[in-house]
Design a protein around this motif. Structure first.
Motif, short mmCIF file in Angstrom:
data_model
loop_
_atom_site.label_atom_id
_atom_site.label_comp_id
_atom_site.label_asym_id
_atom_site.label_seq_id
_atom_site.Cartn_x
_atom_site.Cartn_y
_atom_site.Cartn_z
N CYS A 140 0.79 -1.23 0.00
CA CYS A 140 0.00 0.00 0.00
C CYS A 140 0.83 1.28 0.00
CB CYS A 140 -0.92 -0.01 1.21
SG CYS A 140 -1.71 -1.60 1.50
N SER A 141 1.99 1.27 0.61
CA SER A 141 2.85 2.46 0.65
C SER A 141 3.83 2.50 -0.50
CB SER A 141 3.63 2.50 1.97
OG SER A 141 4.51 1.38 2.06
N GLY A 142 3.77 1.52 -1.40
CA GLY A 142 4.82 1.29 -2.37
C GLY A 142 5.01 2.37 -3.41
N TYR A 143 3.94 3.10 -3.77
CA TYR A 143 4.11 4.09 -4.83
C TYR A 143 5.03 5.22 -4.39
CZ TYR A 143 3.07 6.84 -8.98
OH TYR A 143 3.20 7.55 -10.16
N ALA A 144 4.79 5.77 -3.22
CA ALA A 144 5.64 6.86 -2.73
C ALA A 144 7.06 6.36 -2.46
CB ALA A 144 5.05 7.48 -1.47
N TYR A 145 7.20 5.17 -1.89
CA TYR A 145 8.54 4.61 -1.66
C TYR A 145 9.26 4.39 -2.99
CZ TYR A 145 8.67 3.70 3.38
OH TYR A 145 8.74 3.83 4.74
N GLY A 146 8.54 3.94 -4.00
CA GLY A 146 9.15 3.73 -5.30
C GLY A 146 9.60 5.02 -5.96
N LEU A 147 8.77 6.06 -5.85
CA LEU A 147 9.17 7.37 -6.37
C LEU A 147 10.45 7.85 -5.70
CD1 LEU A 147 5.74 9.28 -6.54
CD2 LEU A 147 7.10 8.46 -8.48
N PHE A 148 10.52 7.66 -4.38
CA PHE A 148 11.70 8.10 -3.65
C PHE A 148 12.94 7.30 -4.07
CE2 PHE A 148 14.60 7.81 0.03
CZ PHE A 148 14.88 9.15 0.18
N THR A 149 12.79 6.00 -4.22
CA THR A 149 13.93 5.15 -4.59
C THR A 149 14.44 5.47 -5.99
OG1 THR A 149 13.07 3.37 -3.18
CG2 THR A 149 14.70 2.77 -4.84
N LEU A 150 13.54 5.48 -6.96
CA LEU A 150 13.95 5.76 -8.32
C LEU A 150 14.44 7.21 -8.45
CD1 LEU A 150 14.26 4.95 -11.26
CD2 LEU A 150 11.83 5.47 -11.61
N GLY A 151 13.72 8.15 -7.83
CA GLY A 151 14.13 9.54 -7.88
C GLY A 151 15.50 9.77 -7.27
N SER A 152 15.79 9.07 -6.19
CA SER A 152 17.10 9.20 -5.54
C SER A 152 18.22 8.71 -6.45
CB SER A 152 17.13 8.41 -4.23
OG SER A 152 16.19 8.92 -3.29
N MET A 153 17.97 7.62 -7.16
CA MET A 153 18.96 7.09 -8.08
C MET A 153 19.26 8.09 -9.21
SD MET A 153 17.46 3.21 -8.31
CE MET A 153 18.43 2.78 -9.75
N LEU A 154 18.20 8.71 -9.72
CA LEU A 154 18.39 9.64 -10.82
C LEU A 154 18.99 10.96 -10.35
CD1 LEU A 154 15.01 9.14 -12.75
CD2 LEU A 154 17.20 8.03 -13.18
N SER A 155 18.61 11.40 -9.16
CA SER A 155 19.11 12.70 -8.68
C SER A 155 20.59 12.64 -8.31
CB SER A 155 18.30 13.17 -7.47
OG SER A 155 18.52 12.35 -6.35
N ALA A 156 21.12 11.43 -8.13
CA ALA A 156 22.54 11.28 -7.80
C ALA A 156 23.43 11.48 -9.03
CB ALA A 156 22.80 9.90 -7.21
N HIS A 157 22.82 11.78 -10.18
CA HIS A 157 23.52 12.02 -11.44
C HIS A 157 24.04 10.71 -12.05
CE1 HIS A 157 23.44 16.40 -10.88
NE2 HIS A 157 23.69 16.14 -9.62
#
Length: 351
Positions: A120-137
């Motif tokens: 149930c919490s997976g969408y926000a956690y997924g956005l954070f995980t994928l977004g963190s990977m991309l924001s690290a350049h």
């Protein structure tokens, strides 16, 4: 609470795929139960849910959603650096479903691909995980596939009330230095892990022959050891206790007030839980869209399903600031504030 800001991440698009087959909690039940069923549906808010045909699994829906998203964005598949799958309905215990879909989608062998076992919490956690990977350049584009095959075959065979529907969604994120920040607030409480649990099938409780039989439990409900067990009162108490506080803390952490949020999209648990949360936060009903009536509880897909089916017109009119909040199995919860502008959101896909 774990609070964080993600910068330079653009929300590029969202697609949703559901089974064409629909079942009604009112119409598809024995006639003598119709009156009582109508009362229950008024309380839980779930009238219809989508159910996969025999042999169709979550990854089949996800593959269709991903292909539609990539084609609609006009992305070369070789330009996609990461593929994350958030599901509790993997094809196999091993390997990860993301690896299988990397191949089926024709993504490059240099694609980072892995699964996240969250509901149930997976969408926000997924956005954070994928977004963190991309924001690290270094990584520029990523796809997140979210959802579950949650329908219960027993409910179809016996006309039982069902809360759960099947759905898969695909979300595209891209590194963009001009993107507005995303704000996150996340938490977990494993002391409540038994509130939503499948007891048999892991290494703690390996499957035995009796787990495949439907036997009456302490609550009087007959189920297999591989069926999900829900502790309704515990889930209700957890949801109305933690979610309003988590949302308020996220808003305080961000530079926005509640009045600055265009829409609040909550995990679609049931009408009673969601309405209690809305009222505790003092939110107007028109700013809290719901997809429960037509799709039921679609687990981690419920937030993107609601965005895709309830906010498509609003998002087409210009930038919208959304607060997303998922909560449930774990127990876990995660909320985020993000802005969506000029994203690719085609109509619902039915197969």
């Amino acid at each position: 609470m774990a609070q964080s800001v993600l910068r330079n991440i653009r929300y590029r698009g969202l697609t949703t795929c559901v089974p064409e087959r629909a079942f009604s909690n009112v119409q598809d039940c024995p006639p003598e139960q119709r009156s009582e069923r109508e009362r229950l549906v008024r309380n839980i808010g779930i009238e219809t849910r989508r159910v996969c045909l025999e042999g169709v699994v979550f990854s089949d829906l996800a593959l269709v959603a991903a292909e539609k998203l990539i084609a609609g964005l006009g992305w070369e598949k070789s330009s996609i650096d990461a593929l994350i799958v958030v599901t509790q309905s993997p094809d196999y215990p091993i390997p990860a479903t993301a690896i299988i879909l990397q191949d089926k989608l024709g993504l490059s062998h240099g694609t980072v691909a892995f699964d996240i076992n969250l509901g149930c919490s997976g969408y926000a956690y997924g956005l954070f995980t994928l977004g963190s990977m991309l924001s690290a350049h270094g990584l520029k584009r990523g796809i997140m596939l979210v959802g579950d095959k949650s329908s219960n075959p027993l409910s179809l065979d016996n006309g039982l009330l069902s809360l759960f529907g099947d759905a898969a969604t695909a979300t595209a994120l891209e590194f963009d230095e001009a993107a507005p920040p995303m704000y996150f607030n996340m938490g977990s409480d494993g002391s409540g892990h038994k509130a939503i649990i499948i007891e048999a099938g892991g290494q703690r409780v390996p499957i035995q022959p009796h787990h495949l039989e439907r036997l009456p439990g302490a609550d009087g409900i007959s189920r297999k050891g591989t069926d999900v067990i829900l502790d309704g009162p515990s889930i209700l108490n957890f949801s109305i206790r933690e979610v309003p506080v988590a949302v308020a803390e996220l808003v305080e952490f961000s530079p926005f007030g509640l009045e600055d949020i265009d829409y609040f999209v909550f995990h679609q648990a049931n009408r009673m839980i969601n309405e209690t949360i809305r009222k505790k936060l003092g939110l107007p009903a028109e700013k809290v869209p719901m997809s429960l009536k037509d799709f039921g509880n679609t687990s981690s897909a419920s937030i993107p399903v609601t965005i895709n089916t309830r906010l498509q017109e609003a998002l087409a009119q210009g930038p919208q600031r959304l607060l997303l909040s998922g909560f449930g199995v774990g127990l876990s919860w995660a909320s985020c504030i993000l802005e969506i502008e000029n994203a690719y959101l085609p109509p619902l896909i039915e197969i």
